[in-house]
Design a protein around this motif. Structure first.
Motif, PDB file in Angstrom:
ATOM      1  N   GLN A   9     -41.673 -12.485 -30.406  1.00  0.00           N
ATOM      2  CA  GLN A   9     -40.294 -12.015 -31.135  1.00  0.00           C
ATOM      3  C   GLN A   9     -40.724 -11.801 -32.701  1.00  0.00           C
ATOM      4  O   GLN A   9     -41.397 -12.875 -33.192  1.00  0.00           O
ATOM      5  CB  GLN A   9     -39.257 -12.845 -30.982  1.00  0.00           C
ATOM      6  N   ALA A  10     -40.124 -10.983 -33.173  1.00  0.00           N
ATOM      7  CA  ALA A  10     -40.183 -10.818 -34.825  1.00  0.00           C
ATOM      8  C   ALA A  10     -39.744 -11.864 -35.566  1.00  0.00           C
ATOM      9  O   ALA A  10     -38.635 -12.601 -34.991  1.00  0.00           O
ATOM     10  CB  ALA A  10     -39.532  -9.652 -35.271  1.00  0.00           C
ATOM     11  N   PRO A  11     -40.230 -12.583 -36.579  1.00  0.00           N
ATOM     12  CA  PRO A  11     -39.539 -13.753 -37.145  1.00  0.00           C
ATOM     13  C   PRO A  11     -38.423 -13.588 -37.904  1.00  0.00           C
ATOM     14  O   PRO A  11     -37.951 -12.455 -38.226  1.00  0.00           O
ATOM     15  CB  PRO A  11     -40.801 -14.159 -38.139  1.00  0.00           C
ATOM     16  N   ILE A  12     -37.645 -14.589 -38.051  1.00  0.00           N
ATOM     17  CA  ILE A  12     -36.298 -14.436 -38.815  1.00  0.00           C
ATOM     18  C   ILE A  12     -36.518 -14.780 -40.309  1.00  0.00           C
ATOM     19  O   ILE A  12     -37.400 -15.693 -40.648  1.00  0.00           O
ATOM     20  CB  ILE A  12     -35.275 -15.650 -38.201  1.00  0.00           C
ATOM     21  N   LEU A  35     -32.132  -9.081 -37.310  1.00  0.00           N
ATOM     22  CA  LEU A  35     -31.427  -8.144 -36.090  1.00  0.00           C
ATOM     23  C   LEU A  35     -32.096  -8.653 -34.726  1.00  0.00           C
ATOM     24  O   LEU A  35     -33.357  -8.537 -34.834  1.00  0.00           O
ATOM     25  CB  LEU A  35     -31.765  -6.650 -36.218  1.00  0.00           C
ATOM     26  N   LEU A  36     -31.553  -9.115 -33.834  1.00  0.00           N
ATOM     27  CA  LEU A  36     -31.814  -9.693 -32.625  1.00  0.00           C
ATOM     28  C   LEU A  36     -31.172  -9.091 -31.484  1.00  0.00           C
ATOM     29  O   LEU A  36     -29.923  -8.898 -31.572  1.00  0.00           O
ATOM     30  CB  LEU A  36     -31.996 -11.159 -32.489  1.00  0.00           C
ATOM     31  N   SER A  37     -31.880  -8.767 -30.517  1.00  0.00           N
ATOM     32  CA  SER A  37     -31.169  -8.036 -29.235  1.00  0.00           C
ATOM     33  C   SER A  37     -31.003  -9.319 -28.111  1.00  0.00           C
ATOM     34  O   SER A  37     -31.562 -10.191 -28.212  1.00  0.00           O
ATOM     35  CB  SER A  37     -32.178  -6.993 -28.723  1.00  0.00           C
ATOM     36  N   GLY A  38     -30.050  -8.977 -27.550  1.00  0.00           N
ATOM     37  CA  GLY A  38     -29.390 -10.193 -26.521  1.00  0.00           C
ATOM     38  C   GLY A  38     -28.757  -9.591 -25.544  1.00  0.00           C
ATOM     39  O   GLY A  38     -28.335  -8.464 -25.599  1.00  0.00           O
ATOM     40  N   GLU A  39     -28.253 -10.546 -24.487  1.00  0.00           N
ATOM     41  CA  GLU A  39     -27.447 -10.063 -23.581  1.00  0.00           C
ATOM     42  C   GLU A  39     -26.071 -11.139 -23.533  1.00  0.00           C
ATOM     43  O   GLU A  39     -26.234 -12.301 -23.825  1.00  0.00           O
ATOM     44  CB  GLU A  39     -27.845 -10.240 -22.152  1.00  0.00           C
ATOM     45  N   ARG A  82     -27.619 -14.323 -25.171  1.00  0.00           N
ATOM     46  CA  ARG A  82     -28.862 -15.073 -24.747  1.00  0.00           C
ATOM     47  C   ARG A  82     -30.024 -14.219 -25.288  1.00  0.00           C
ATOM     48  O   ARG A  82     -30.192 -12.879 -25.022  1.00  0.00           O
ATOM     49  CB  ARG A  82     -28.994 -15.380 -23.308  1.00  0.00           C
ATOM     50  N   LEU A  83     -31.059 -14.662 -26.104  1.00  0.00           N
ATOM     51  CA  LEU A  83     -32.199 -13.829 -26.767  1.00  0.00           C
ATOM     52  C   LEU A  83     -33.134 -13.949 -25.602  1.00  0.00           C
ATOM     53  O   LEU A  83     -33.223 -14.633 -24.601  1.00  0.00           O
ATOM     54  CB  LEU A  83     -32.465 -14.569 -27.879  1.00  0.00           C
ATOM     55  N   PRO A  84     -34.117 -12.858 -25.753  1.00  0.00           N
ATOM     56  CA  PRO A  84     -35.326 -12.851 -24.961  1.00  0.00           C
ATOM     57  C   PRO A  84     -35.914 -14.026 -24.558  1.00  0.00           C
ATOM     58  O   PRO A  84     -36.594 -14.441 -23.445  1.00  0.00           O
ATOM     59  CB  PRO A  84     -36.110 -11.620 -25.317  1.00  0.00           C
ATOM     60  N   GLY A  85     -35.907 -14.895 -25.789  1.00  0.00           N
ATOM     61  CA  GLY A  85     -36.926 -16.291 -25.389  1.00  0.00           C
ATOM     62  C   GLY A  85     -36.053 -17.196 -24.756  1.00  0.00           C
ATOM     63  O   GLY A  85     -36.546 -18.524 -24.539  1.00  0.00           O
ATOM     64  N   GLY A  86     -34.995 -16.950 -24.349  1.00  0.00           N
ATOM     65  CA  GLY A  86     -33.984 -17.827 -23.503  1.00  0.00           C
ATOM     66  C   GLY A  86     -32.876 -18.716 -24.404  1.00  0.00           C
ATOM     67  O   GLY A  86     -31.963 -19.344 -24.036  1.00  0.00           O
ATOM     68  N   GLN A  87     -33.199 -18.510 -25.869  1.00  0.00           N
ATOM     69  CA  GLN A  87     -32.072 -19.208 -26.805  1.00  0.00           C
ATOM     70  C   GLN A  87     -30.982 -18.453 -26.663  1.00  0.00           C
ATOM     71  O   GLN A  87     -30.779 -17.476 -26.440  1.00  0.00           O
ATOM     72  CB  GLN A  87     -32.389 -19.157 -28.371  1.00  0.00           C
TER      73      GLN A  87
END
Length: 375
Positions: A274-277, A313-317, A333-338
């Motif tokens: 994931q791209a850093p923040i 910018l982060l994608s999630g569900e 929920r982010l792709p990494g589970g956070q």
């Protein structure tokens, strides 16, 4: 004309009313207060905030004279109060139970301490009338405690505590017995009375909202130590640790490692692939250092379509939605589970949600919205 800001703690020449100097209090093998140093100033409304068992009530009991420090020194107005018995201190304490005398009227409850001091009748009558007026209890003066409401009993206890004009009033969870709406109203009454009398108030509470509402400054405590002392806005916006950030209000914490990417600018690597923040911080951090980004949900925006030109910018569900009337909180929920919470003010009536459960969404926040913490 601008009213001067009340901030004696920012004045190096201001003398504190209360000074804890390296105070430790032990009960057998248990250390309730651990080498604690703290200054509280005249006219402050100071809150001791923390979970049960953190030591806040022990601090208050030492100020009142019901406990003595095992080590260290407590001063009131420049005087070591260790040898001063509770009834000789310019301190009064208001208990959660209010401890009113059921057989005495409101008037007699307020007069009780003044009579014990041997004041003359005219002085007692004048002072009680002042206290009744201050707490808006004139109409209830002849009633007994069981004939008035919980909020009115609370005001009687306050009037009785203030009748002897103490330098310092200690309030131990004073609003705990009131329902939510009455508690909110009474908070503002307490602030008004404290301002009118100029008495220094120290309140013990575990209610973050109460402390944020009434206090000029807050000491956040944990396990006998003070984690941070500051004004409510700085405690909320600039916490000094994950503990404080998490204890006050709602917060998202993202853990990772840092790399510098400019002056006071850092990239937080929080998940593989994931791209850093990016985040700004005036605190010094080194490359590869572990860190935590604390960001409040109201500072996180949520989008159905991918926005342009945003810092992070982060994608999630959408995992869950909490509707709180004035606010809606989206758990994403982010792709990494956070899971990151985004909070939106409900400025319009909701007929149909634009974003609902299991939707694919984007969340974003600005470069300066989060706080980087090293502990």
């Amino acid at each position: 004309m601008n009213t001067p800001v009340f901030a004696p703690w920012a004045d190096p020449d201001a003398k504190p009313l209360i000074r804890f100097q390296n105070v430790t209090k032990s009960f057998g093998d248990f250390t309730a207060i651990d080498d604690l140093t703290l200054d509280i100033f005249e006219r402050e409304f100071f809150a001791l905030l923390g979970p049960s068992g953190c030591g806040k009530t022990t601090m208050m009991r030492m100020l009142a004279g019901f406990e003595e420090p095992t080590q260290g020194r407590i001063e009131l107005a420049g005087r070591d109060i260790a040898a001063v018995p509770p009834n000789k201190r310019a301190v009064n304490m208001m208990f959660q139970s209010y401890a009113l005398f059921p057989h005495l009227s409101v008037w007699e409850n307020i007069a009780f301490g003044l009579r014990r001091e041997g004041k003359d009748k005219a002085a007692i009558a004048a002072r009680v009338e002042d206290m009744l007026k201050l707490t808006r209890l004139q109409k209830f003066a002849r009633r007994k405690p069981h004939q008035i409401s919980g909020g009115q009993r609370q005001r009687v206890a306050l009037a009785r505590s203030l009748a002897k004009a103490p330098k310092l009033l200690l309030l131990d969870e004073p609003l705990g017995a009131l329902d939510a709406k009455l508690r909110e109203d009474t908070q503002f009454e307490l602030m008004d009375i404290q301002e009118k009398t100029g008495t220094t108030f120290v309140i013990v509470t575990h209610d973050q909202e109460e402390a944020m509402t009434v206090a000029s400054r807050i000491a956040v405590m944990d396990e006998g130590k003070i984690m941070q002392v500051d004004t409510p806005d700085r405690i909320y916006e600039v916490p000094n640790s994950v503990y404080v950030a998490d204890f006050i209000g709602d917060v998202n914490i993202l853990d990772g490692t840092l790399t510098a990417n400019g002056e006071n600018s850092f990239a937080l690597h929080y998940a593989p692939d994931q791209a850093p923040i990016t985040a700004r911080s005036d605190r010094p951090f080194t490359d590869g250092q572990s860190a935590h980004l604390a960001i409040r949900p109201e500072k996180v925006a949520i989008h159905k379509e991918k926005p342009e030109g945003v810092d992070n910018l982060l994608s999630g569900e959408v995992l869950d939605i909490a509707y709180l009337g004035n606010l809606s909180t989206y758990h994403v929920r982010l792709p990494g589970g956070q899971v990151v919470k985004a909070q939106i003010a409900n400025t319009r009536r909701l007929s149909r949600r634009d974003i609902t459960w299991e939707d694919k969404v984007w969340i974003s926040w600005t470069f300066t919205a989060g706080v980087l913490l090293d502990q």
